[in-house]
Scaffold this motif. Structure first.
Motif, PDB file in Angstrom:
ATOM      1  N   GLU A 148       0.830  -1.207   0.000  1.00  0.00           N
ATOM      2  CA  GLU A 148       0.000   0.000   0.000  1.00  0.00           C
ATOM      3  C   GLU A 148       0.865   1.258   0.000  1.00  0.00           C
ATOM      4  N   ARG A 149       1.971   1.224   0.798  1.00  0.00           N
ATOM      5  CA  ARG A 149       2.852   2.384   0.819  1.00  0.00           C
ATOM      6  C   ARG A 149       3.508   2.590  -0.546  1.00  0.00           C
ATOM      7  N   ALA A 150       3.890   1.474  -1.189  1.00  0.00           N
ATOM      8  CA  ALA A 150       4.489   1.586  -2.517  1.00  0.00           C
ATOM      9  C   ALA A 150       3.488   2.135  -3.525  1.00  0.00           C
ATOM     10  N   ILE A 151       2.211   1.713  -3.391  1.00  0.00           N
ATOM     11  CA  ILE A 151       1.173   2.239  -4.293  1.00  0.00           C
ATOM     12  C   ILE A 151       1.026   3.739  -4.098  1.00  0.00           C
ATOM     13  N   GLU A 152       0.969   4.153  -2.823  1.00  0.00           N
ATOM     14  CA  GLU A 152       0.830   5.581  -2.548  1.00  0.00           C
ATOM     15  C   GLU A 152       2.042   6.351  -3.064  1.00  0.00           C
ATOM     16  N   GLU A 153       3.230   5.806  -2.803  1.00  0.00           N
ATOM     17  CA  GLU A 153       4.431   6.481  -3.292  1.00  0.00           C
ATOM     18  C   GLU A 153       4.459   6.518  -4.814  1.00  0.00           C
ATOM     19  N   GLY A 154       3.989   5.423  -5.449  1.00  0.00           N
ATOM     20  CA  GLY A 154       3.946   5.400  -6.907  1.00  0.00           C
ATOM     21  C   GLY A 154       2.992   6.442  -7.462  1.00  0.00           C
ATOM     22  N   ARG A 155       1.846   6.551  -6.807  1.00  0.00           N
ATOM     23  CA  ARG A 155       0.891   7.565  -7.262  1.00  0.00           C
ATOM     24  C   ARG A 155       1.464   8.972  -7.083  1.00  0.00           C
ATOM     25  N   ALA A 156       2.093   9.202  -5.904  1.00  0.00           N
ATOM     26  CA  ALA A 156       2.695  10.517  -5.678  1.00  0.00           C
ATOM     27  C   ALA A 156       3.798  10.789  -6.693  1.00  0.00           C
ATOM     28  N   GLU A 157       4.605   9.756  -6.965  1.00  0.00           N
ATOM     29  CA  GLU A 157       5.672   9.920  -7.950  1.00  0.00           C
ATOM     30  C   GLU A 157       5.100  10.171  -9.337  1.00  0.00           C
ATOM     31  N   GLN A 158       3.974   9.503  -9.624  1.00  0.00           N
ATOM     32  CA  GLN A 158       3.332   9.725 -10.925  1.00  0.00           C
ATOM     33  C   GLN A 158       2.867  11.170 -11.057  1.00  0.00           C
ATOM     34  N   VAL A 159       2.231  11.673  -9.979  1.00  0.00           N
ATOM     35  CA  VAL A 159       1.781  13.071 -10.003  1.00  0.00           C
ATOM     36  C   VAL A 159       2.966  14.008 -10.145  1.00  0.00           C
ATOM     37  N   ARG A 160       4.046  13.680  -9.368  1.00  0.00           N
ATOM     38  CA  ARG A 160       5.234  14.539  -9.442  1.00  0.00           C
ATOM     39  C   ARG A 160       5.841  14.523 -10.837  1.00  0.00           C
ATOM     40  N   LEU A 161       5.881  13.326 -11.431  1.00  0.00           N
ATOM     41  CA  LEU A 161       6.442  13.238 -12.777  1.00  0.00           C
ATOM     42  C   LEU A 161       5.585  13.982 -13.790  1.00  0.00           C
ATOM     43  N   VAL A 162       4.234  13.895 -13.589  1.00  0.00           N
ATOM     44  CA  VAL A 162       3.351  14.641 -14.499  1.00  0.00           C
ATOM     45  C   VAL A 162       3.606  16.129 -14.364  1.00  0.00           C
ATOM     46  N   ASP A 163       3.686  16.590 -13.085  1.00  0.00           N
ATOM     47  CA  ASP A 163       3.980  18.007 -12.869  1.00  0.00           C
ATOM     48  C   ASP A 163       5.345  18.371 -13.436  1.00  0.00           C
ATOM     49  N   GLN A 164       6.280  17.498 -13.209  1.00  0.00           N
ATOM     50  CA  GLN A 164       7.626  17.763 -13.719  1.00  0.00           C
ATOM     51  C   GLN A 164       7.627  17.791 -15.242  1.00  0.00           C
TER      52      GLN A 164
END
Length: 238
Positions: A148-164
């Motif tokens: 679950e933590r990896a999923i959350e981190e993946g989603r956050a990383e996905q958002v960050r990458l989209v923003d980036q």
């Protein structure tokens, strides 16, 4: 009996050493010596024969005595053998009984130890299984939490990458704009530089033209009268 053989040996020696009679196979022997030896043999034979007869007479008695002693020895040996055999059988039975008792005791101890080992092994197995189940549950929970933590981190990383990605696109657009502005500024500066150089060249051209005119006038004055040159010096200024 020894004297008989000794006398016979002496007779043989006398005959062998006797002087032979010529032209015959006979020999000459000392009569007295031969007769004396024969008397010794004759005297010795009866005594030896008596001894031999005594031995023959007592043979049955000696044989019977020897047989009796042999029977006694055999009976004694058989009795001793029977006694030793009985003692050996008794000792063997005792040792067998002790060995059987010891074997039964060892078997009982081994069975008891085996039962204790089986019980200890079963208890250890149950403990290990319990700990394994607990550890498995803990690992499953930890894995689920990590998932679950990896999923959350993946989603956050996905958002960050989209923003980036949007930032990168904006940066690319800004860099393109800056490049175009720099290119336009370079064109402008090149135009200004060309105009500046052209102006400087024009000024230099005017200066050269003025200088050439001054040189021409100077040459004209030099070609004029010498008096005019002496009284009125030429002014080189325009």
């Amino acid at each position: 009996m020894y004297r008989v053989f000794e006398a016979l040996d002496e007779l043989v020696t006398i005959v062998e050493e006797a002087r032979g009679v010529p032209m015959t196979s006979g020999c000459v022997v000392p009569r007295g010596d031969v007769l004396e030896l024969l008397d010794d043999v004759r005297d010795a034979i009866p005594a030896e024969l008596d001894d031999a007869q005594d031995v023959l007479d007592h043979r049955d008695e000696l044989v019977g005595k020897a047989q009796h002693e042999a029977d006694q020895a055999t009976s004694k040996a058989r009795s001793e053998a029977d006694r030793m055999l009985a003692e050996a059988q008794h000792e063997a039975e005792r040792m067998l009984s002790e060995a059987s008792a010891r074997a039964e005791r060892m078997v009982a101890e081994a069975e008891e130890q085996a039962e204790r080992a089986v019980a200890a092994g079963r208890q250890e197995y149950e403990d290990l299984v319990g700990r394994a189940h607990s550890e498995a549950d803990r690992m499953v929970q930890a894995g689920r939490a990590n998932y679950e933590r990896a999923i959350e981190e993946g989603r956050a990383e996905q958002v960050r990458l989209v923003d980036q990605t949007e930032v990168v696109q904006a940066a690319h657009a800004e860099s393109a704009r800056l490049v175009e502005a720099a290119r336009a500024e370079a064109v402008r500066l090149r135009g200004e530089c060309d105009a500046y150089v052209d102006g400087k060249l024009a000024d230099f051209e005017d200066l050269l033209a003025h200088t050439l005119r001054s040189v021409g006038k100077g040459r004209s004055h030099l070609r004029g009268p010498a008096v005019a040159s002496a009284t009125a010096p030429y002014d080189y200024q325009d």
